[in-house]
Design a protein around this motif. Structure first.
Motif, PDB file in Angstrom:
ATOM      1  N   CYS A  94       0.751   5.104   5.687  1.00  0.00           N
ATOM      2  CA  CYS A  94       1.477   4.841   6.927  1.00  0.00           C
ATOM      3  C   CYS A  94       1.854   6.159   7.588  1.00  0.00           C
ATOM      4  O   CYS A  94       1.685   6.327   8.792  1.00  0.00           O
ATOM      5  CB  CYS A  94       2.754   4.057   6.643  1.00  0.00           C
ATOM      6  SG  CYS A  94       2.445   2.420   5.995  1.00  0.00           S
TER       7      CYS A  94
ATOM      8  N   HIS B  40      -6.092   0.449   9.436  1.00  0.00           N
ATOM      9  CA  HIS B  40      -4.805   0.469   8.746  1.00  0.00           C
ATOM     10  C   HIS B  40      -3.856  -0.544   9.387  1.00  0.00           C
ATOM     11  O   HIS B  40      -3.226  -1.341   8.697  1.00  0.00           O
ATOM     12  CB  HIS B  40      -4.187   1.866   8.779  1.00  0.00           C
ATOM     13  CG  HIS B  40      -2.846   1.925   8.105  1.00  0.00           C
ATOM     14  ND1 HIS B  40      -2.707   2.174   6.760  1.00  0.00           N
ATOM     15  CD2 HIS B  40      -1.606   1.707   8.588  1.00  0.00           C
ATOM     16  CE1 HIS B  40      -1.414   2.104   6.455  1.00  0.00           C
ATOM     17  NE2 HIS B  40      -0.721   1.830   7.543  1.00  0.00           N
TER      18      HIS B  40
ATOM     19  N   HIS C 182       0.833  -1.197   0.000  1.00  0.00           N
ATOM     20  CA  HIS C 182       0.000   0.000   0.000  1.00  0.00           C
ATOM     21  C   HIS C 182       0.872   1.253   0.000  1.00  0.00           C
ATOM     22  O   HIS C 182       2.062   1.201   0.287  1.00  0.00           O
ATOM     23  CB  HIS C 182      -0.962  -0.023   1.175  1.00  0.00           C
ATOM     24  CG  HIS C 182      -0.302   0.082   2.496  1.00  0.00           C
ATOM     25  ND1 HIS C 182       0.396  -0.948   3.056  1.00  0.00           N
ATOM     26  CD2 HIS C 182      -0.235   1.112   3.362  1.00  0.00           C
ATOM     27  CE1 HIS C 182       0.864  -0.556   4.218  1.00  0.00           C
ATOM     28  NE2 HIS C 182       0.513   0.687   4.437  1.00  0.00           N
TER      29      HIS C 182
ATOM     30  N   CYS D 104      -1.677  -3.552   7.732  1.00  0.00           N
ATOM     31  CA  CYS D 104      -0.283  -3.181   7.521  1.00  0.00           C
ATOM     32  C   CYS D 104       0.536  -3.733   8.676  1.00  0.00           C
ATOM     33  O   CYS D 104       0.461  -3.229   9.793  1.00  0.00           O
ATOM     34  CB  CYS D 104      -0.187  -1.664   7.437  1.00  0.00           C
ATOM     35  SG  CYS D 104       1.472  -1.092   7.112  1.00  0.00           S
TER      36      CYS D 104
ATOM     37  N   CYS E 126       2.961  -1.405  10.664  1.00  0.00           N
ATOM     38  CA  CYS E 126       2.218  -0.449  11.484  1.00  0.00           C
ATOM     39  C   CYS E 126       1.563  -1.148  12.667  1.00  0.00           C
ATOM     40  O   CYS E 126       1.511  -0.614  13.768  1.00  0.00           O
ATOM     41  CB  CYS E 126       1.159   0.277  10.648  1.00  0.00           C
ATOM     42  SG  CYS E 126       1.891   1.474   9.513  1.00  0.00           S
TER      43      CYS E 126
HETATM   44 ZN   LIG Z   1       1.153   1.132   7.322  1.00  0.00          ZN
END
Ligand SMILES: [Zn+2]
Length: 91
Positions: free
Chosen positions: A12, A38, A7, A42, A45
């Motif tokens: 981020c 998110h 992505h 991710c 993250c």
């Molecule tokens: Zn991310």
């Protein structure tokens, strides 16, 4: 649920920007959900968010009367978030 995908890194960075507010509980429910969504997709993250949460949890468990995160501590987290977002930008 989608697999980890390539992505846009801007997502981020936007998340990191919101994260410090999120830690201070300054965000509305919808924005918190954005961050959690998110982090759900991710992996870097998510790992980061969990590390921060664990750090806060640890801090709170040492304070039995559930004080808010001390300001100095919250500032340290913000510095950490800034550092991480800078590393993301340059890598
Ligand atoms: Zn991310």
């Amino acid at each position: 649920m989608t697999m980890a995908h390539d992505h846009d890194r801007k997502d981020c960075l936007a998340m990191f920007a919101k994260l410090s507010e999120y830690l201070d509980n300054e965000l509305d429910e919808l924005t918190c959900k954005d961050i959690e969504d998110h982090a759900g997709e991710c992996i870097p993250c998510k790992a980061c968010l969990e590390t921060l949460r664990q750090t806060i949890g640890l801090c709170r468990s040492l304070a039995p009367d559930e004080k808010p995160v001390p300001e100095a501590f919250s500032n340290r987290l913000k510095a950490l978030i800034q550092k991480m977002s800078r590393e993301k930008t340059t890598s």
